[in-house]
Design an enzyme around this catalytic site. Structure first.
Site, PDB file in Angstrom:
ATOM      1  N   SER A   1      -1.076  -8.317  -5.215  1.00 33.47           N
ATOM      2  CA  SER A   1      -1.661  -8.497  -3.891  1.00 33.47           C
ATOM      3  C   SER A   1      -1.555  -9.964  -3.450  1.00 33.47           C
ATOM      4  CB  SER A   1      -3.108  -7.988  -3.933  1.00 33.47           C
ATOM      5  OG  SER A   1      -3.638  -7.877  -2.653  1.00 33.47           O
TER       6      SER A   1
ATOM      7  N   ASP B   1      -1.494   2.930   0.898  1.00 35.16           N
ATOM      8  CA  ASP B   1      -2.174   1.627   0.954  1.00 35.16           C
ATOM      9  C   ASP B   1      -2.452   1.279   2.418  1.00 35.16           C
ATOM     10  OD1 ASP B   1      -2.892  -1.034   0.901  1.00 35.16           O
ATOM     11  OD2 ASP B   1      -1.414  -1.580  -0.629  1.00 35.16           O
TER      12      ASP B   1
ATOM     13  N   HIS C   1      -3.957   0.806  -2.762  1.00 37.05           N
ATOM     14  CA  HIS C   1      -3.747  -0.612  -3.073  1.00 37.05           C
ATOM     15  C   HIS C   1      -3.981  -0.921  -4.560  1.00 37.05           C
ATOM     16  CE1 HIS C   1      -2.986  -4.626  -1.526  1.00 37.05           C
ATOM     17  NE2 HIS C   1      -4.014  -5.093  -2.212  1.00 37.05           N
TER      18      HIS C   1
HETATM   19  C1  MLT Z   1      -3.380 -11.344   1.226  1.00 39.76           C
HETATM   20  O1  MLT Z   1      -4.246 -11.868   1.890  1.00 39.76           O
HETATM   21  O2  MLT Z   1      -2.647 -11.974   0.452  1.00 39.76           O
HETATM   22  C2  MLT Z   1      -3.246  -9.871   1.371  1.00 39.76           C
HETATM   23  O3  MLT Z   1      -3.996  -9.455   2.456  1.00 39.76           O
HETATM   24  C3  MLT Z   1      -3.639  -9.177   0.153  1.00 39.76           C
HETATM   25  C4  MLT Z   1      -5.052  -9.455  -0.219  1.00 39.76           C
HETATM   26  O4  MLT Z   1      -5.294 -10.415  -0.908  1.00 39.76           O
HETATM   27  O5  MLT Z   1      -5.942  -8.709   0.185  1.00 39.76           O
END
Ligand code: MLT
Length: 209
Positions: free
Chosen positions: A107, A159, A190
């Site tokens: 992520s 997701d 996710h």
């Molecule tokens: C980010 O901010 O890098 C993406 O939205 C993924 C997350 O950290 O939620």
């Protein structure tokens, strides 16, 4: 703004010339989060796990965002340069080979790894990106990776934070730049699953063992 150091855990392998798995956690995680996942890949690599320097209401991240999935690209650029500076100095201190770094990010961690691919296209020896998003809205089409660096990606079809069409165009951009991308879409959301691990471990052994 001056570069800062990052909190980290470094666990050297028992052999010379090993690759280093660079662990990059998701929002709200820290440098301990991905250690159990790294174990799934074996034990013949160094482990270097970082904690992001940005805090979002107390949650560590690798760069600021303006909203869900809307990145502060100026901060992302600064933090990417900061990490490269930190890793370069740390490799001399800890004795790992800077040319043998394989990023493993989830992520937000996958997104800072993606920014490394864009701003320093030949820096990483490989990257495992779980639930990545394209780090910058616009990526220079002159982007060039000269090493056919292998990239593993896995995404969730359900997701809510990532549009499949955006992933498809991100994959296209990386492929056109010369990266060797293996992209998987799984019937999940996710959160990471056993299938993400199984596929990425298989990919890792194919490219690095
Ligand atoms: C980010 O901010 O890098 C993406 O939205 C993924 C997350 O950290 O939620």
């Amino acid at each position: 703004m001056e570069f800062q150091t990052l909190k980290y855990i470094y666990q050297p392998a028992n052999r010379v010339g090993a690759h280093t798995l660079l662990l990059l956690h998701g929002t709200g995680g820290d440098e301990t989060d991905l250690l159990p996942i790294a174990q799934e890949f074996g034990n013949d690599f160094n482990i270097l796990s970082l904690r992001g320097n940005v805090s979002e209401n107390g949650m560590p991240r690798f760069f600021r965002r303006l909203g869900m999935g809307i990145f502060d690209e100026q901060d992302l650029t600064f933090r990417t340069h900061e990490i490269v500076d930190f890793l370069t100095k740390l490799s001399a201190k800890e004795g790992f080979d800077l040319t043998k770094l394989i990023a493993l990010g989830y992520s937000n961690g996958a997104n800072i790894a993606g920014s490394l691919l864009v701003l320093y296209p030949d820096f990483l020896a490989g990257a495992i990106l779980y639930r990545p998003m394209q780090p910058f809205q616009k990526i220079d089409l002159a982007l060039k990776n000269t090493k056919q660096t292998p990239i593993f990606m896995s995404n969730g079809a359900n997701d809510p934070t990532i549009r499949p069409s955006d992933t498809a165009s991100y994959v296209d951009i990386l492929k056109t730049a010369g990266f060797e991308v293996a992209n998987h879409t799984l019937p999940i959301g996710h959160n990471l699953s056993r299938e993400d691990l199984r596929l990425s471990v298989e990919w890792y052994h194919k490219h690095f063992n």
